[in-house]
Design a protein around this motif. Structure first.
Motif, PDB file in Angstrom:
ATOM      1  N   LEU A 158      50.545  32.040  37.404  1.00  0.00           N
ATOM      2  CA  LEU A 158      49.093  31.864  37.564  1.00  0.00           C
ATOM      3  C   LEU A 158      48.751  31.347  38.958  1.00  0.00           C
ATOM      4  CD1 LEU A 158      48.131  30.330  34.104  1.00  0.00           C
ATOM      5  CD2 LEU A 158      47.316  32.487  35.028  1.00  0.00           C
ATOM      6  N   SER A 159      49.589  30.434  39.479  1.00  0.00           N
ATOM      7  CA  SER A 159      49.354  29.887  40.813  1.00  0.00           C
ATOM      8  C   SER A 159      49.464  30.971  41.874  1.00  0.00           C
ATOM      9  CB  SER A 159      50.363  28.762  41.090  1.00  0.00           C
ATOM     10  OG  SER A 159      50.206  28.247  42.385  1.00  0.00           O
ATOM     11  N   ILE A 160      50.479  31.843  41.750  1.00  0.00           N
ATOM     12  CA  ILE A 160      50.642  32.942  42.709  1.00  0.00           C
ATOM     13  C   ILE A 160      49.454  33.897  42.630  1.00  0.00           C
ATOM     14  CG2 ILE A 160      52.069  34.941  43.277  1.00  0.00           C
ATOM     15  CD1 ILE A 160      54.495  33.329  42.310  1.00  0.00           C
ATOM     16  N   ALA A 161      49.026  34.191  41.392  1.00  0.00           N
ATOM     17  CA  ALA A 161      47.882  35.083  41.218  1.00  0.00           C
ATOM     18  C   ALA A 161      46.610  34.480  41.811  1.00  0.00           C
ATOM     19  CB  ALA A 161      47.681  35.379  39.731  1.00  0.00           C
ATOM     20  N   ALA A 162      46.419  33.163  41.627  1.00  0.00           N
ATOM     21  CA  ALA A 162      45.241  32.492  42.206  1.00  0.00           C
ATOM     22  C   ALA A 162      45.271  32.559  43.728  1.00  0.00           C
ATOM     23  CB  ALA A 162      45.196  31.042  41.731  1.00  0.00           C
ATOM     24  N   ARG A 163      46.474  32.447  44.311  1.00  0.00           N
ATOM     25  CA  ARG A 163      46.598  32.547  45.762  1.00  0.00           C
ATOM     26  C   ARG A 163      46.245  33.954  46.248  1.00  0.00           C
ATOM     27  NH1 ARG A 163      51.516  31.136  46.032  1.00  0.00           N
ATOM     28  NH2 ARG A 163      51.077  28.912  45.838  1.00  0.00           N
ATOM     29  N   GLN A 164      46.625  34.956  45.461  1.00  0.00           N
ATOM     30  CA  GLN A 164      46.276  36.331  45.826  1.00  0.00           C
ATOM     31  C   GLN A 164      44.767  36.547  45.782  1.00  0.00           C
ATOM     32  OE1 GLN A 164      49.061  38.087  42.868  1.00  0.00           O
ATOM     33  NE2 GLN A 164      49.833  39.324  44.559  1.00  0.00           N
ATOM     34  N   VAL A 165      44.130  35.969  44.761  1.00  0.00           N
ATOM     35  CA  VAL A 165      42.671  36.064  44.678  1.00  0.00           C
ATOM     36  C   VAL A 165      42.023  35.376  45.873  1.00  0.00           C
ATOM     37  CG1 VAL A 165      40.646  35.374  43.325  1.00  0.00           C
ATOM     38  CG2 VAL A 165      42.666  36.267  42.175  1.00  0.00           C
ATOM     39  N   LYS A 166      42.590  34.223  46.242  1.00  0.00           N
ATOM     40  CA  LYS A 166      42.073  33.500  47.406  1.00  0.00           C
ATOM     41  C   LYS A 166      42.139  34.357  48.662  1.00  0.00           C
ATOM     42  CE  LYS A 166      43.116  29.537  50.355  1.00  0.00           C
ATOM     43  NZ  LYS A 166      44.063  28.424  50.595  1.00  0.00           N
ATOM     44  N   ASN A 167      43.185  35.178  48.756  1.00  0.00           N
ATOM     45  CA  ASN A 167      43.363  36.033  49.932  1.00  0.00           C
ATOM     46  C   ASN A 167      42.579  37.332  49.839  1.00  0.00           C
ATOM     47  OD1 ASN A 167      45.116  34.150  51.084  1.00  0.00           O
ATOM     48  ND2 ASN A 167      46.912  35.056  50.116  1.00  0.00           N
ATOM     49  N   GLY A 168      41.782  37.490  48.753  1.00  0.00           N
ATOM     50  CA  GLY A 168      40.892  38.635  48.647  1.00  0.00           C
ATOM     51  C   GLY A 168      41.372  39.757  47.763  1.00  0.00           C
ATOM     52  N   ASP A 169      42.521  39.596  47.117  1.00  0.00           N
ATOM     53  CA  ASP A 169      43.031  40.632  46.229  1.00  0.00           C
ATOM     54  C   ASP A 169      42.439  40.432  44.832  1.00  0.00           C
ATOM     55  OD1 ASP A 169      44.381  42.540  44.871  1.00  0.00           O
ATOM     56  OD2 ASP A 169      46.395  41.712  45.168  1.00  0.00           O
ATOM     57  N   LEU A 170      41.487  41.281  44.467  1.00  0.00           N
ATOM     58  CA  LEU A 170      40.814  41.165  43.179  1.00  0.00           C
ATOM     59  C   LEU A 170      41.343  42.166  42.153  1.00  0.00           C
ATOM     60  CD1 LEU A 170      37.117  40.591  44.328  1.00  0.00           C
ATOM     61  CD2 LEU A 170      38.833  38.906  43.674  1.00  0.00           C
ATOM     62  N   ASP A 171      42.492  42.771  42.446  1.00  0.00           N
ATOM     63  CA  ASP A 171      43.136  43.674  41.495  1.00  0.00           C
ATOM     64  C   ASP A 171      44.296  42.993  40.774  1.00  0.00           C
ATOM     65  OD1 ASP A 171      41.478  45.883  42.039  1.00  0.00           O
ATOM     66  OD2 ASP A 171      42.613  46.335  43.862  1.00  0.00           O
ATOM     67  N   VAL A 172      44.356  41.680  40.875  1.00  0.00           N
ATOM     68  CA  VAL A 172      45.443  40.914  40.263  1.00  0.00           C
ATOM     69  C   VAL A 172      45.274  40.913  38.750  1.00  0.00           C
ATOM     70  CG1 VAL A 172      46.504  38.642  40.092  1.00  0.00           C
ATOM     71  CG2 VAL A 172      45.687  39.467  42.284  1.00  0.00           C
ATOM     72  N   HIS A 173      46.389  41.020  38.042  1.00  0.00           N
ATOM     73  CA  HIS A 173      46.381  40.908  36.584  1.00  0.00           C
ATOM     74  C   HIS A 173      47.637  40.153  36.151  1.00  0.00           C
ATOM     75  CE1 HIS A 173      45.518  41.965  32.406  1.00  0.00           C
ATOM     76  NE2 HIS A 173      46.827  42.174  32.272  1.00  0.00           N
TER      77      HIS A 173
END
Length: 509
Positions: free
Chosen positions: A226-241
């Motif tokens: 979840l932490s890695i996914a949140a970091r990806q969202v922070k960097n603008g990646d909104l295709d995370v699942h």
């Protein structure tokens, strides 16, 4: 401290606490059981001694029988480290030494009632059955001095069994047998239990440490995802699942995280669409304002340099006036929308007959509709009571009717008003070009125009704000608005306004 170590520590604390509680409970239970078993054993010896004591050799005297019996018994019980004291009816010792008073009055009182007295440890200060400890040996000539050690430095557990005889007046005390065993012999079983518990605790600690690490690693690895996914969202990646099951709270968190990402992606797309419409709006406003400003500026320059004939000046002034009013209307619509959206617009709601307002809308826009080949039909009873702000109700109906005129050619626009229980319904129906589902989705948003190429006429068609203003006003009234439309068939906008006390509540505009 990292979360994995916190989990391991918490697991160990819980497990070791449980082991300690179980261990102490087991030791205490085994200790009590050992003493109870010893009491039963000693009482059994005392009972058997009391039976054998009166069945010696028939031709011998009583004292000879006792002496012979006790000598044999002492030899038999030598290996068990048991001590035996025989007492007379006064509860003074007769064997192995006679004339000693070693019991406290409280113990004597119980024995006289025929009750067995148990002493767990004659060296314990908490034991009350034996007489107080004094230094040195106890002499028969000094009965005031007594010893709780009973001629031994070791701790003993004792059982004192009264010897009762039935008489005509009841049970009578005729003596007592006191028999004891060493405390350390009783505690052998307890020591073995302690050793086993220590071994089991050591094994439990090692196993629990391994299991705690495995469980903690599994849990923290899920949180790390979840932490890695949140970091990806922070960097603008909104295709995370984040993959998850439906098992526990972490899975629920992962599911909520995925829903949040979907919502963020949707919001981001809406923001981009809003920005696109805003840019289109700025272009439209710039275009609409450039045309009247160019016209006004050209006419003024023509007048300044006498390029316009004298007879054409009144027409030029009239044209400049119309273009200036058009500019004012564009500015006022934007200011009006912002004032309504921010809640600065104060409604003055009263109950009145809306029939006159519906008639005024028909008359006011009849000529505008005729330019496009349309006609406005009024379908309403003579009395249509409504609880609303009169000016804002008229503004809403005008905006909806102008919108219908804008997207209808050579058609019919029907304006209706009807009462229902606790409210009033107004609708504007046209036979125009209609809308598809995508257009209906954004029709009430600011700057949006279903068909920019059709923005020919004044009012809301130029700015794309008319329906946004209607939506905000309806919500401020605590009402509802909905649209039904089909391409190439037409559209119907319906406003529902509720009576006082029945209004809907909205958190925001």
């Amino acid at each position: 401290m990292k979360l994995i170590y916190q989990h391991i520590l918490s697991f160990l604390v819980v497990i070791l606490t449980a082991v300690m509680i179980i261990g102490f409970s087991t030791i205490n239970y085994q200790k009590e059981q050992a003493y109870q078993s010893n009491y039963v054993r000693l009482e059994g010896y005392a009972t058997n001694i009391s039976k054998l004591k009166f069945y010696g050799q028939k031709n011998a005297t009583k004292s000879q029988q006792e002496e012979s019996f006790l000598g044999q018994l002492t030899f038999v019980l030598h290996d068990e480290n048991l001590k035996i004291f025989i007492m007379d009816q006064k509860l003074q010792t007769t064997y192995p030494l006679g004339g000693y008073d070693i019991l406290k009055p409280s113990a004597k009182k119980l024995l006289k009632k025929g009750q067995v007295v148990r002493i767990k440890d004659d060296h314990s200060e908490g034991q009350k059955a034996l007489a107080p400890k004094i230094k040195g040996r106890v002499k028969r000539s000094d009965p005031g001095k007594r010893s709780s050690r009973l001629f031994t430095a070791e701790s003993y557990t004792w059982v004192i069994v009264p010897q009762m005889k039935s008489t005509s007046s009841g049970e009578k005390l005729v003596g007592a047998i006191m028999i004891g065993s060493r405390v350390k012999d009783v505690m052998v079983t307890v020591q073995q239990v302690k050793a086993n518990i220590i071994k089991a605790s050591a094994i439990t600690f090692v196993v629990s440490l391994i299991l705690s690490f495995v469980i903690a690693f599994y849990q923290t690895s899920r949180i790390k995802k979840l932490s890695i996914a949140a970091r990806q969202v922070k960097n603008g990646d909104l295709d995370v699942h984040v993959a998850h099951k439906r098992g526990d709270e972490i899975d629920d968190l992962a599911e909520n995280f995925n829903e949040m990402v979907v919502s963020l992606k949707k919001s981001n797309e809406e923001v981009k669409a809003q920005e696109k419409r805003r840019d289109q709006f700025m272009q439209d406003v710039a275009h609409e304002m450039r045309t009247p400003l160019t016209t006004i500026n050209g006419l003024l320059e023509g007048m300044q340099y006498n390029a316009i004939p004298e007879e054409a000046i009144p027409q030029s002034v009239d044209l400049m006036s119309r273009e200036a009013k058009r500019l004012i209307r564009l500015v006022n619509e934007n200011l009006d929308y912002e004032r309504i959206r921010s809640g600065k617009n104060q409604l003055i709601k009263t109950k009145f007959n809306a029939h006159n307002i519906l008639s005024d809308v028909q008359q006011q826009l009849k000529q505008n509709a005729a330019k496009n080949g349309d006609k406005i039909v009024l379908d309403t009873p003579d009395e249509v009571m409504v609880y609303a702000d009169q000016d804002r109700l008229k503004q809403m109906l005008v905006n909806l009717t102008q919108n219908a005129i804008q997207f209808t050619n050579n058609g019919t626009i029907t304006v209706k008003g009807r009462r229902f229980q606790h409210g009033t319904i107004f609708s504007v129906q046209d036979t125009g070009i209609g809308m598809n589902e995508e257009q209906k989705k954004y029709i009430f948003e600011r700057f949006y125009k279903a068909d920019p190429a059709r923005a020919r006429y004044g009012g809301t068609g130029e700015s794309g704000l008319g329906l946004s203003i209607v939506l905000s006003l309806v919500r401020q009234h605590g009402g509802k608005i909905k649209v039904e439309s089909e391409p190439n068939v037409g559209s119907t906008f319906t406003i529902i306004l509720y009576d006082q006390g029945y209004e809907q509540k909205y958190e925001d505009e």
